[in-house]
Design an enzyme around this catalytic site. Structure first.
Site, mmCIF file in Angstrom:
data_model
loop_
_atom_site.group_PDB
_atom_site.id
_atom_site.type_symbol
_atom_site.label_atom_id
_atom_site.label_comp_id
_atom_site.label_asym_id
_atom_site.label_seq_id
_atom_site.Cartn_x
_atom_site.Cartn_y
_atom_site.Cartn_z
ATOM 1 N N ARG A 47 86.251 58.899 54.498
ATOM 2 C CA ARG A 47 85.503 58.773 53.235
ATOM 3 C C ARG A 47 86.042 59.751 52.197
ATOM 4 N NH1 ARG A 47 79.119 59.393 53.439
ATOM 5 N NH2 ARG A 47 79.674 61.566 53.795
ATOM 6 N N ARG A 95 89.200 74.964 29.685
ATOM 7 C CA ARG A 95 88.448 73.717 29.559
ATOM 8 C C ARG A 95 89.162 72.690 28.684
ATOM 9 N NH1 ARG A 95 84.552 71.093 26.534
ATOM 10 N NH2 ARG A 95 83.060 69.931 27.784
ATOM 11 N N LYS A 137 82.100 60.410 46.678
ATOM 12 C CA LYS A 137 81.210 61.554 46.935
ATOM 13 C C LYS A 137 81.621 62.682 45.987
ATOM 14 C CE LYS A 137 78.791 63.482 50.959
ATOM 15 N NZ LYS A 137 77.449 63.224 50.456
ATOM 16 N N GLU A 170 69.466 53.691 46.955
ATOM 17 C CA GLU A 170 69.420 54.655 48.066
ATOM 18 C C GLU A 170 68.507 55.783 47.618
ATOM 19 O OE1 GLU A 170 73.337 56.446 48.682
ATOM 20 O OE2 GLU A 170 73.822 56.108 46.575
ATOM 21 N N LEU A 194 76.418 55.355 48.140
ATOM 22 C CA LEU A 194 77.370 56.079 48.969
ATOM 23 C C LEU A 194 77.462 55.389 50.335
ATOM 24 C CD1 LEU A 194 79.042 58.827 48.995
ATOM 25 C CD2 LEU A 194 77.293 59.559 50.612
HETATM 26 N N1 PDD Z 1 74.315 63.626 51.173
HETATM 27 N N2 PDD Z 1 73.475 58.854 49.747
HETATM 28 C C1 PDD Z 1 73.708 59.956 49.014
HETATM 29 C C2 PDD Z 1 73.572 59.869 47.536
HETATM 30 C C3 PDD Z 1 74.062 61.164 49.653
HETATM 31 O O1 PDD Z 1 74.305 62.253 48.932
HETATM 32 C C4 PDD Z 1 74.152 61.198 51.077
HETATM 33 C C5 PDD Z 1 74.539 62.433 51.813
HETATM 34 C C6 PDD Z 1 73.891 60.014 51.787
HETATM 35 C C7 PDD Z 1 74.013 59.943 53.284
HETATM 36 O O2 PDD Z 1 75.369 59.976 53.698
HETATM 37 P P1 PDD Z 1 75.770 60.559 55.115
HETATM 38 O O3 PDD Z 1 75.021 59.773 56.125
HETATM 39 O O4 PDD Z 1 77.232 60.315 55.197
HETATM 40 O O5 PDD Z 1 75.408 62.012 55.126
HETATM 41 C C8 PDD Z 1 73.577 58.865 51.085
HETATM 42 C C9 PDD Z 1 74.749 64.884 51.725
HETATM 43 C C10 PDD Z 1 74.181 65.185 53.056
HETATM 44 C C11 PDD Z 1 74.530 65.979 50.717
HETATM 45 O O6 PDD Z 1 74.662 65.696 49.534
HETATM 46 O O7 PDD Z 1 74.290 67.122 51.115
#
Ligand code: PDD
Length: 272
Positions: A47, A95, A137, A170, A194
């Protein structure tokens, strides 16, 4: 850990000109480290690679170096059950929205003991104000931060994000899914979410819990009419959602499929 150096937290400094500060210009991952093992490390690296590619950062980042840094950090840490966070930014420069092609990534990693998980959650609903690149991410999490704080102010734990069509995408740091009859339903990856590692893990296990998978978005009304509502993520594991905007989901208790999924996740974490 800053680049290759492990330092006391109080001495962990990055440049004021880091592009993550000016623009949130970077990507991150959060990985669970449990009883000496990193859970689903390959999936997280895959990912990360996708995020880097979509951010035009892949050519400058050595993924094997990232792996070595994570391995070294967890092996030098005394914490056995931890959440490993790392971010890679598009380096340091005065910047300027534009970036030169010779930037050098900056890397920051923290490890925290994992000890504050709760079994169940109440959620609010909140408009999904995010951009169209939620599969990346990225460090840009302002809409997530605001929605999460709105949840806290309302006395809830999380916020379910609702898009302009009234569909739940989500949550602010977790994916959302429901169980209705023998179906496990969650938004498809095309819904600007995500691709959660925990989400994929649960979809893969649905058969063992006696459920069929349906990747189709659902509304708030459908969430409230579900037998079980679940949020999933590296930080939250598998959490039963008992109330949405103060209204109970089913009997307002964590359901059996949620419990079973959680047990299977913990077993996999300890065994992988
Ligand atoms: N967050 N959706 C979003 C917007 C997220 O930020 C996350 C994870 C998930 C779940 O993804 P995963 O199962 O791969 O952790 C879904 C992490 C934990 C964070 O921002 O700390």
């Amino acid at each position: 850990m800053i680049n290759d150096e492990i330092v006391p937290l109080a001495e962990a400094m990055i440049s004021a000109h880091d592009r993550s500060i000016y623009f949130g210009d970077g990507v991150y991952e959060a990985i669970r480290y449990c009883e000496g093992k990193l859970f689903a490390m390959e999936q997280h690296l895959e990912r990360l690679k996708n995020s880097l590619r979509k951010m035009d950062m892949l050519a400058r980042v050595d993924l094997e170096q990232v792996r070595r840094r994570v391995d070294r950090a967890v092996s030098e840490s005394a914490i056995t059950d931890a959440l490993v966070y790392f971010q890679i930014s598009r380096g340091t420069a005065l910047r300027n929205h534009d970036y030169s092609d010779d930037w050098q990534p900056s890397f920051l990693l923290t490890i925290r003991a994992y000890n504050d998980r709760r079994e169940q959650a109440t959620v609010i609903t909140h408009p999904d104000w995010r951009w169209k690149g939620c599969d990346i991410k990225s460090l840009n999490l302002l809409p997530n931060v605001l929605a999460k704080h709105a949840a806290t102010k309302a006395g809830a734990y999380e916020a379910l994000l609702v898009d302009e069509n009234g569909l739940i995408t989500e949550a602010t740091s977790s994916n959302a899914m429901l169980v209705k009859g023998d179906v496990l339903q969650t938004a498809p990856l095309t819904a600007n979410i995500l691709p959660g590692i925990t989400r994929a893990f649960l979809l893969g296990l649905a058969g063992r819990v006696g459920l069929q998978v349906r990747e189709e978005s659902f509304t708030v009304e459908e969430a409230l009419a579900a037998d079980e509502l679940i949020i999933t993520g590296t930080g939250n594991e598998v959490m039963g959602v008992t109330h949405v905007d103060g209204k109970p989901v089913a009997d307002g208790k964590v359901g059996p499929c949620t419990q079973r999924f959680h047990k299977l996740l913990i077993e996999a974490m300890k065994g992988s």
